[in-house]
Design an enzyme around this catalytic site. Structure first.
Site, mmCIF file in Angstrom:
data_model
loop_
_atom_site.group_PDB
_atom_site.id
_atom_site.type_symbol
_atom_site.label_atom_id
_atom_site.label_comp_id
_atom_site.label_asym_id
_atom_site.label_seq_id
_atom_site.Cartn_x
_atom_site.Cartn_y
_atom_site.Cartn_z
ATOM 1 N N CYS A 1 28.091 147.184 98.861
ATOM 2 C CA CYS A 1 29.110 146.899 99.873
ATOM 3 C C CYS A 1 30.162 146.029 99.205
ATOM 4 C CB CYS A 1 28.496 146.246 101.112
ATOM 5 S SG CYS A 1 27.701 144.665 100.795
ATOM 6 N N HIS B 1 32.077 127.500 47.759
ATOM 7 C CA HIS B 1 32.447 128.851 47.332
ATOM 8 C C HIS B 1 32.800 128.797 45.843
ATOM 9 C CE1 HIS B 1 34.844 132.531 46.896
ATOM 10 N NE2 HIS B 1 34.257 132.959 48.021
#
Length: 651
Positions: free
Chosen positions: A27, A565
């Site tokens: 609904c 890194h």
């Protein structure tokens, strides 16, 4: 991935899986599941999800309230379940339920899609009334006729619209449903079947008295004197009959004939059955119900108002409010005004007032965040989020809503303030203006009545407020966290990161790798290494080891995330020349050797070996300070990370 993919999977899992679901409907705010075994539901788990407002068994189905986006969730859910949509809808649910619940399901499915355009046409009527009062549009102007036709069209042709939505609900050809409704409202039928000298009269002396003016192949045609324009219920039953017939025809008719012959046979049978049997019978039943309510209203309008208003909000919980709304629509359609709607209109304002009081009083962040969408929904008379999220869990609040709603309803009834348009929520006021004369008095009374509703419900909640038991734990936890954060803030210190390699330290801006030099990954420095060893710069965890071993990630005990890194484009070596001495997830100590790399071999291969040491979550900190450039050895201070809340921030 679809937007509600995760929510759908979560719901399916906790209602017992796909095999436990025989059908799903929805609904305006809730999914309704037809389940094979209710015992397989994990309701506690469902209620943990922030996107689910509440869940409960009602009317033989399991209902999950999620909000006004339920249509989108339903579409994704149906795609996952691959169900025939007829299973579990109002037309064909597997479970046997009481007649009242089946009727409610049908009315909900048929009427809900029309509510938007009904409200729109109601607002047109309100605007027209205002323009008429202001003298902008007169009763003889073309603009008046056009706007009035627009406002009234929804009800005049309602059987056609409901023929379509009913056909969709009952899974039949929607054009057959529309044509069935169109036949019922053909303009020439009313004068042809209700004027002249009657052949005879049935039900003489009763409220159901009806004169018969024509016959159909010898069978009397009992056509209502007002016709079927503005009607609601007859076309729904007529379409249901037609849908059953269509399904039977498709079972017995050859596929090559179905395209043309199924609608032909269906209509040539269904239309006479509607006019001769379905329409008259349903019309008599509707008249009986309507007259019962009218009789009660004539006996005592105030008693009727009390009963309707006090039961309306509880009926919404069970989805049983639709029968009354159908009578409301029937009255608006037939008479152009209705007294039932004004008895129910105050409910959303009562809910809104209580939610606003909770919003102002609660210390719960979660409850406050839930209040905003609930208030918006209340403004458009969608009260389920407020009921399930705020008022029903604390029963006295729900009672306050009912008290406020009843008070406003009784004021409107006492002054005979009917409504002239299907307008709800913040648009409700326009519905109190009579388009015929533009009288604004009922609207002004409505403002007062709704003001009383809001004030009463708000004050009762605000001045008796206690936190929800469910919120107390959250508030206690939040206050404890706030206390800990305050204490932590007092003892915040700078975090020191030491050099992981030996070499020449330079500014990160001089890196040949733009990702580092432009600060995309975070703040830090760059080191030209003079030996191939990497040591732990802090105590913490080796949180990441790249597959190619040319880079590692470390998380300090204080939460600083450090990326080391080694070299530019050394990822191309695919791990050759690199040896990691610890495993990802291992605890590490400052100064511990973590990684070795063959510096000479990598340089001979042509790789630039600059090594970036970057604080990858530097955005979470006030600043990152670098040590002086130049030669640096392992365990020399390299970076100082300054958290928010330190003395430096205050300066």
């Amino acid at each position: 991935m679809n937007r509600y993919d995760g929510l759908c999977d979560f719901i399916v899992k906790n209602v017992g899986g796909k095999e436990n679901i025989s059908g799903v409907t929805h609904c305006m705010t809730r999914l309704r599941f037809s389940l094979e075994d209710m015992g397989k539901i994990d309701e506690k788990e469902l209620l943990k999800d922030a996107e689910i407002i509440t869940a409960q068994k009602s009317g033989g189905k399991y209902q999950i309230v999620i909000g006004t986006h339920v249509g989108d969730v339903y579409e994704e859910l149906m795609g996952k379940l691959n169900l025939n949509r007829q299973e579990g809808d109002a037309a064909g649910g597997k479970e046997k339920k009481k007649l009242i619940y089946r009727m409610v399901d049908v009315i909900t499915a048929v009427v809900t899609p029309t509510m938007g355009i009904m409200t729109a046409c109601g607002l047109v009527q309100g605007v027209l009334a205002i323009l008429n009062v202001a003298g902008v549009v007169g009763g003889e102007d073309g603009a008046y006729y056009i706007l009035n036709a627009l406002g009234q069209s929804i009800f005049y042709f309602f059987p056609i619209i409901l023929g379509y939505t009913s056909a969709k609900t009952f899974k039949m050809d929607p054009f057959v449903g529309m044509l069935l409704g169109a036949t019922m409202v053909m303009p020439e039928l009313l004068p042809a079947l209700t004027t002249g000298d009657p052949i005879f009269t049935v039900f003489s002396g009763t409220i159901f008295e009806s004169s018969v003016y024509k016959t159909f192949l010898g069978i009397p045609v009992m056509f209502p004197v007002q016709g079927y324009t503005y009607s609601v219920i007859p076309v729904i039953f007529a379409t249901y009959f037609a849908s059953r017939l269509e399904h039977k025809l498709k079972d017995v008719m050859h596929p090559l004939l179905q395209h043309d012959m199924v609608p032909f046979v269906n209509l040539i049978v269904s239309v006479p059955v509607t006019m001769l049997l379905v329409g008259p019978v349903i019309n008599v039943l509707c008249e009986a119900i309507s007259n019962s309510v009218t009789t009660m209203y004539n006996f005592s309008p105030m008693l009727t108002s009390f009963i309707i208003s006090v039961t309306y909000q509880p009926s919404v919980i069970l989805g049983l409010h639709w029968p009354v709304l159908t009578l409301n629509l029937q009255n608006l359609a037939a008479y152009g005004q209705d007294y039932l709607q004004s008895m129910m209109i105050t409910a959303s304002f009562a809910q809104m007032a209580v939610v606003f009081a909770v919003f102002l009083k609660t210390k719960s962040k979660k409850r406050k965040s839930m209040a905003i969408p609930a208030l918006i929904s209340d403004a458009f008379c969608i009260i389920e989020p407020s009921i399930y999220g705020f008022t029903l869990p604390v029963v006295k609040r729900f009672v306050y809503c009912m008290v406020g709603g009843v008070a406003g309803s009784l004021i409107l009834t006492a002054f005979s303030c009917d409504m002239y348009a299907y307008t709800w929520g913040i648009f409700a006021f326009a519905g109190f203006i009579n388009p015929a004369d533009g009288n604004l008095k009922p609207m002004l009374i409505a403002v007062i009545a709704i003001g009383v509703t809001v004030l009463l419900s708000f004050c009762l909640t605000y001045f008796t407020y206690n936190e929800d038991p469910a919120d107390l734990e959250e508030i206690a936890g939040w206050e404890e966290e706030k206390r800990r954060n305050t204490e932590k803030k007092k003892s915040i210190k700078n975090i020191q990161v030491y050099s992981p390699v030996k070499g020449m330290m330079k500014s990160l801006e001089k890196s040949e790798n733009k990702s580092f030099s432009e600060g995309r990954i975070g703040q830090g420095v760059m080191i030209e290494p003079s030996e191939g060893k990497v040591y732990a710069p802090v105590d913490g965890v080796l949180s990441m080891v790249f597959l190619t071993r040319h880079a590692i990630g470390i998380t300090s005990e204080d939460g600083v995330e450090i990326l080391i890194h080694i070299g530019i484009d050394t990822v191309e070596m695919n791990g050759e020349g690199f040896t990691v001495l610890k495993n990802q997830g291992d605890d590490i100590k400052k100064g511990e050797l973590l990684l070795e790399f063959d510096l000479d071999m990598l340089e001979k291969r042509g790789y630039h070996m600059e090594t970036a040491v970057v604080i990858s979550n530097s955005a979470e900190y006030l600043d990152v300070l670098e040590a002086d450039a130049g030669q640096i050895a392992p365990q020399d201070l390299l970076l100082t990370v300054i958290p928010y809340g330190t003395m430096k921030e205050g300066k």
